[in-house]
Design a protein around this motif. Structure first.
Motif, PDB file in Angstrom:
ATOM      1  N   ILE A 123       9.623   6.265   1.811  1.00  8.85           N
ATOM      2  CA  ILE A 123      10.634   6.150   2.852  1.00  8.85           C
ATOM      3  C   ILE A 123       9.779   5.388   3.974  1.00  8.85           C
ATOM      4  N   GLU A 124       8.407   6.107   4.099  1.00 10.34           N
ATOM      5  CA  GLU A 124       7.657   5.440   5.313  1.00 10.34           C
ATOM      6  C   GLU A 124       7.228   3.815   5.128  1.00 10.34           C
ATOM      7  N   ALA A 125       6.831   3.642   3.623  1.00  9.79           N
ATOM      8  CA  ALA A 125       6.532   2.339   3.224  1.00  9.79           C
ATOM      9  C   ALA A 125       7.597   1.205   3.652  1.00  9.79           C
ATOM     10  N   ILE A 126       8.956   1.647   2.994  1.00  8.97           N
ATOM     11  CA  ILE A 126      10.058   0.842   3.312  1.00  8.97           C
ATOM     12  C   ILE A 126      10.144   0.651   4.812  1.00  8.97           C
ATOM     13  N   ALA A 127      10.136   1.797   5.790  1.00 10.02           N
ATOM     14  CA  ALA A 127      10.238   1.420   7.001  1.00 10.02           C
ATOM     15  C   ALA A 127       9.128   0.463   7.598  1.00 10.02           C
ATOM     16  N   ASP A 128       8.032   0.416   6.857  1.00 11.27           N
ATOM     17  CA  ASP A 128       6.996  -0.399   7.557  1.00 11.27           C
ATOM     18  C   ASP A 128       7.241  -1.766   7.072  1.00 11.27           C
ATOM     19  N   LEU A 129       7.939  -2.063   5.759  1.00 13.21           N
ATOM     20  CA  LEU A 129       8.435  -3.294   5.565  1.00 13.21           C
ATOM     21  C   LEU A 129       9.281  -4.015   6.176  1.00 13.21           C
ATOM     22  N   HIS A 234       9.209  -6.393 -12.502  1.00 15.22           N
ATOM     23  CA  HIS A 234       8.476  -5.123 -11.853  1.00 15.22           C
ATOM     24  C   HIS A 234       7.418  -5.501 -11.294  1.00 15.22           C
ATOM     25  N   HIS A 235       6.365  -5.824 -12.141  1.00 13.86           N
ATOM     26  CA  HIS A 235       4.936  -6.418 -11.490  1.00 13.86           C
ATOM     27  C   HIS A 235       4.746  -7.368 -10.536  1.00 13.86           C
ATOM     28  N   GLU A 236       6.006  -8.352 -10.747  1.00 16.31           N
ATOM     29  CA  GLU A 236       5.819  -9.349  -9.370  1.00 16.31           C
ATOM     30  C   GLU A 236       6.424  -8.690  -8.289  1.00 16.31           C
ATOM     31  N   ASN A 237       7.433  -7.774  -8.237  1.00 12.00           N
ATOM     32  CA  ASN A 237       7.652  -7.011  -7.196  1.00 12.00           C
ATOM     33  C   ASN A 237       6.873  -6.211  -6.527  1.00 12.00           C
ATOM     34  N   GLU A 238       5.829  -5.690  -7.305  1.00 14.47           N
ATOM     35  CA  GLU A 238       4.836  -4.771  -6.878  1.00 14.47           C
ATOM     36  C   GLU A 238       3.725  -5.594  -6.057  1.00 14.47           C
ATOM     37  N   ILE A 239       3.559  -6.885  -6.387  1.00 13.20           N
ATOM     38  CA  ILE A 239       2.515  -7.556  -5.758  1.00 13.20           C
ATOM     39  C   ILE A 239       3.246  -7.968  -4.512  1.00 13.20           C
ATOM     40  N   ALA A 240       4.507  -8.212  -4.268  1.00 13.30           N
ATOM     41  CA  ALA A 240       5.164  -8.672  -3.141  1.00 13.30           C
ATOM     42  C   ALA A 240       4.899  -7.452  -2.239  1.00 13.30           C
ATOM     43  N   GLN A 241       5.290  -6.333  -2.631  1.00  5.60           N
ATOM     44  CA  GLN A 241       5.584  -5.233  -1.586  1.00  5.60           C
ATOM     45  C   GLN A 241       4.169  -4.573  -1.101  1.00  5.60           C
ATOM     46  N   SER A 242       3.022  -4.474  -2.013  1.00  2.00           N
ATOM     47  CA  SER A 242       1.844  -3.833  -1.886  1.00  2.00           C
ATOM     48  C   SER A 242       1.303  -5.056  -0.876  1.00  2.00           C
ATOM     49  N   GLU A 243       1.171  -6.154  -1.147  1.00  2.00           N
ATOM     50  CA  GLU A 243       0.349  -7.110  -0.408  1.00  2.00           C
ATOM     51  C   GLU A 243       1.180  -7.305   0.884  1.00  2.00           C
ATOM     52  N   ALA A 244       2.482  -7.105   1.086  1.00  2.00           N
ATOM     53  CA  ALA A 244       3.064  -6.988   2.445  1.00  2.00           C
ATOM     54  C   ALA A 244       2.510  -5.805   3.073  1.00  2.00           C
ATOM     55  N   LEU A 245       2.669  -4.695   2.496  1.00  2.00           N
ATOM     56  CA  LEU A 245       2.119  -3.336   3.269  1.00  2.00           C
ATOM     57  C   LEU A 245       0.598  -3.406   3.584  1.00  2.00           C
ATOM     58  N   THR A 246      -0.219  -4.089   2.892  1.00  2.00           N
ATOM     59  CA  THR A 246      -1.654  -3.778   3.360  1.00  2.00           C
ATOM     60  C   THR A 246      -2.142  -5.036   3.933  1.00  2.00           C
TER      61      THR A 246
END
Length: 486
Positions: A123-129, A234-246
């Motif tokens: 939930i914290e990660a989604i709020a950050d995005l 799945h893995h494409e979306n992981e890249i998108a999320q993770s690099e946006a978060l960090t």
């Protein structure tokens, strides 16, 4: 020699250089625990177990994380169909998965996180995005805005326009882009739910892995693994999320994907084999426990290692029989009934002794060369077969006992790097180590008898007897004891 790994992102083999010397962080996508695992799941587990074992052989300290998806549409549907609590369902299949992987000699991961245990972090990660403009709320759902990432599609090697052209329209036509994917799903009646700033609901599938990687391994990792069917989305979306978060690229240094397992079935119509994707809907899956009931659990590992991990692999009953035959070829070099020379003896035919010593050294070099080339297990296995042949040649030619013993120990060591248990142990230590597996077979046999599959239950009993395990059926259950095979 330099270890090279094929990277799905670059589509080429790259020299392996982890971020921290002598340390490797590795995340592997695990199973969704709504049903018994099949041999396709086991194939992936064996593949990454082999990769981990070789990295450890190369003196890397590996921290491996493998997740369990324990909340999902399929889990909810199966729990409702069985009229049981979804938590009881997932606990059952998580325990079963670990038990079966133990029997297959798959090393335990360092950490096994679950989606439901990461809820606050998700939930914290989604709020950050959302705060960063990478995600937006829509009627209680939250979606990732893929147009914020121009590189989206890089793992699949397609542009956003190409991906959009082949996309299926999802349930919410109000999304900004058909490719936008769910980070949070609003709860439906009767579904498990968690409170969030956007209303009660549950996370989408992709976000859980990003959060688990960040929590347990950090913002950037060395190896991310999974089946080739996970590359997109799945893995494409992981890249998108993770690099946006960090705000750090790359999220993963080496993307590693195993090929998919296929069922090869005989068609009486045209008198030929048909190769189909293994799926429950086609009814062509083989659960792990059924394979374990066939006999030596390393048979599946031998079958998997016989093909390069990136290639699709088709199976038939005959392919398992061949794998078992090849496994027995290696084990014969440790068969207690064979006449082996005294391992302390240095006397013997000098020419034969030199040949065995040279074959032993050459086998290790050839084995490492094969494994350094993107974990080429089939070639590595061939090195083991050649060494086993030289061991028997050396014995016949009266090579020294010390040379032959060193060759056998090398064969056992390199086989162990692949996860194969080929060395014969003393009855006491062997069966002490085998107790969990024997108990599992007894449980499977009991279930088979309850299902009136008596022929297969009898086969388990007979095979265990051949291995020196005598079963005794009593009113209070089945006990076993070791007896020397007749």
């Amino acid at each position: 020699m330099v270890l090279k790994i094929y990277n799905t992102l670059s589509r080429q083999k790259e020299a392996f250089v982890p971020q921290q010397p002598a340390q490797v962080t590795m995340y592997v996508c695990g199973v969704t625990v709504y049903a018994s695992s099949h041999i396709g799941h086991a194939m992936s587990a064996i593949t990454f177990d082999m990769i981990r074992r070789y990295l450890e052989y190369r003196n890397y300290q590996v921290k491996q994380v493998l997740n369990f998806t324990d909340i999902d549409d399929k889990i909810i549907q199966r729990a409702q169909a069985e009229q049981i609590d979804w938590r009881a369902l997932t606990e059952r299949y998580m325990h079963q998965y670990l038990q079966w992987m133990d029997a297959l000699n798959v090393k335990r991961a360092t950490v096994y996180p679950r989606a439901t245990e990461e809820m606050s972090a998700i939930i914290e990660a989604i709020a950050d995005l959302i705060a960063k403009g990478y995600a937006y709320e829509l009627k209680g759902d939250v979606y990732y805005r893929i147009m914020r990432k121009p590189e989206y599609g890089e793992l699949k090697h397609q542009s956003i326009d190409e991906l959009r052209a082949g996309a299926r329209v999802e349930r919410d036509a109000d999304k900004e882009n058909v490719l936008d994917f769910a980070l949070w799903k609003a709860a439906k009646p009767g579904e498990p739910r968690w409170p969030s700033p956007w209303g009660e609901g549950r996370p989408g599938w992709h976000i859980e892995c990003s959060v688990m990687v960040l929590r347990h391994l950090g913002a950037q990792i060395d190896v991310h693994g999974g089946g080739s069917d996970l590359v997109f989305p799945h893995h494409e979306n992981e890249i998108a999320q993770s690099e946006a978060l960090t705000a750090r690229r790359p999220f993963v240094k080496y993307w590693v994907h195993n090929g998919m397992l296929q069922a090869k079935t005989w068609s009486a119509e045209d008198g030929s084999y048909r190769v189909e994707k293994m799926s429950k809907s086609l009814g062509n899956t083989l659960s792990v426990d059924k394979l374990l009931a066939m006999g030596d659990p390393d048979m599946l590992r031998m079958f998997v290692l016989g093909s390069h991990y990136r290639k699709p692999l088709s199976y038939t009953d005959e392919s398992f029989e061949l794998a078992l035959h090849n496994l027995q070829r290696l084990k014969k070099a440790f068969a207690p009934e064979e006449a082996w020379p005294d391992p302390t003896s240095v006397a013997g035919n000098a020419t034969a002794t030199t040949a065995v010593e040279q074959a032993t050294g050459s086998a290790r070099i050839a084995f490492e060369t094969a494994m350094d080339d993107d974990f080429n297990a089939p070639v590595a296995l061939a090195c083991l077969f050649e060494l086993s042949t030289e061991i028997f040649k050396g014995r016949s030619a009266n090579a020294s006992g010390r040379a032959i013993d060193h060759a056998r120990e090398t064969l056992a060591e390199l086989g162990g790097v692949l996860g194969l248990r080929i060395k014969a142990l003393s009855p006491q230590s062997s069966f002490q180590d085998s107790e969990p597996f024997i108990a599992l077979l007894i449980d499977i046999r009991r279930e088979l008898k309850a299902a009136r599959q008596f022929a297969l239950a009898d086969r388990i009993r007979a095979r265990l007897k051949e291995l020196g395990v005598k079963l005794e059926d009593r009113a209070d259950g089945t006990s076993w004891k070791f007896e020397r095979p007749s």
